[in-house]
Design a protein around this motif. Structure first.
Motif, mmCIF file in Angstrom:
data_model
loop_
_atom_site.group_PDB
_atom_site.id
_atom_site.type_symbol
_atom_site.label_atom_id
_atom_site.label_comp_id
_atom_site.label_asym_id
_atom_site.label_seq_id
_atom_site.Cartn_x
_atom_site.Cartn_y
_atom_site.Cartn_z
ATOM 1 N N VAL A 1 -34.608 40.782 67.174
ATOM 2 C CA VAL A 1 -35.552 41.154 66.121
ATOM 3 C C VAL A 1 -36.869 41.571 66.775
ATOM 4 N N ILE A 2 -37.550 42.505 66.138
ATOM 5 C CA ILE A 2 -38.879 42.931 66.563
ATOM 6 C C ILE A 2 -39.858 42.544 65.460
ATOM 7 N N THR B 1 -36.539 45.498 58.098
ATOM 8 C CA THR B 1 -35.624 44.511 57.531
ATOM 9 C C THR B 1 -36.355 43.583 56.569
ATOM 10 N N ARG B 2 -37.557 43.200 56.951
ATOM 11 C CA ARG B 2 -38.406 42.338 56.118
ATOM 12 C C ARG B 2 -39.846 42.778 56.263
ATOM 13 N N ASP C 1 -35.435 33.657 61.675
ATOM 14 C CA ASP C 1 -34.116 33.014 61.635
ATOM 15 C C ASP C 1 -33.102 33.890 60.910
ATOM 16 N N GLU C 2 -33.491 34.376 59.734
ATOM 17 C CA GLU C 2 -32.579 35.173 58.916
ATOM 18 C C GLU C 2 -32.194 36.469 59.620
ATOM 19 N N GLY D 1 -26.051 38.129 64.995
ATOM 20 C CA GLY D 1 -25.043 37.381 65.738
ATOM 21 C C GLY D 1 -25.580 36.188 66.506
ATOM 22 N N ARG D 2 -26.832 35.817 66.270
ATOM 23 C CA ARG D 2 -27.403 34.657 66.932
ATOM 24 C C ARG D 2 -27.298 33.451 66.006
ATOM 25 N N ASN D 3 -27.495 32.296 66.562
ATOM 26 C CA ASN D 3 -27.443 31.066 65.764
ATOM 27 C C ASN D 3 -28.805 30.689 65.207
ATOM 28 N N GLY D 4 -29.786 31.553 65.347
ATOM 29 C CA GLY D 4 -31.113 31.204 64.850
ATOM 30 C C GLY D 4 -31.823 30.304 65.809
ATOM 31 N N ARG D 5 -32.848 29.637 65.323
ATOM 32 C CA ARG D 5 -33.658 28.806 66.218
ATOM 33 C C ARG D 5 -32.927 27.543 66.631
#
Length: 123
Positions: A43-44, A93-94, A110-111, A117-121
């Motif tokens: 994410v950027i 995206t947001r 996180d979202e 494809g990541r598990n977030g924090r």
């Protein structure tokens, strides 16, 4: 990326404490160089108002580059809705409006990161 060094460092520190690897850039041109030099991020975080290359210019360049086009962007801005509306065609995206609280920031990262494809924090 954000031209406000204090904000950039604070966001970097918070995300690092949550288990993310973070790279900083003070403007869009610096960010493009970093993106081409290393692995792509999940994410950027993009500020709209920056010197050298602003958020809109960066996003146009990013989308025009096939190697970078698919990296999702969370736009963070103090600009009002009228300034942000034309950028919606560039597909962030947001969108988060400054001042951004830590929880909304972490939730957005996180979202968006988990959508790549990541598990977030780290928990």
């Amino acid at each position: 990326m954000d031209d406000d060094e204090d904000l950039r460092r604070t966001v970097t520190m918070v995300l690092a404490e949550e288990g993310y690897s973070v790279l900083e850039a003070a403007n869009g041109a610096e960010a493009l160089t970093r993106l081409h030099d290393g692995p792509l991020p999940d994410v950027i975080l993009l500020d709209l108002m920056m010197p050298v290359m602003n958020g809109e210019q960066f996003r146009r360049a990013q989308r025009a580059d096939p190697s970078l086009a698919e990296v999702p962007v969370v736009l963070m801005t103090a600009a009002g809705s009228r300034a942000v509306e034309p950028l919606m065609a560039l597909g962030p995206t947001r969108v988060l409006h400054k001042p951004v609280g830590l929880e909304p920031l972490l939730e957005a990262v996180d979202e968006v990161a988990s959508g790549r494809g990541r598990n977030g924090r780290a928990k």
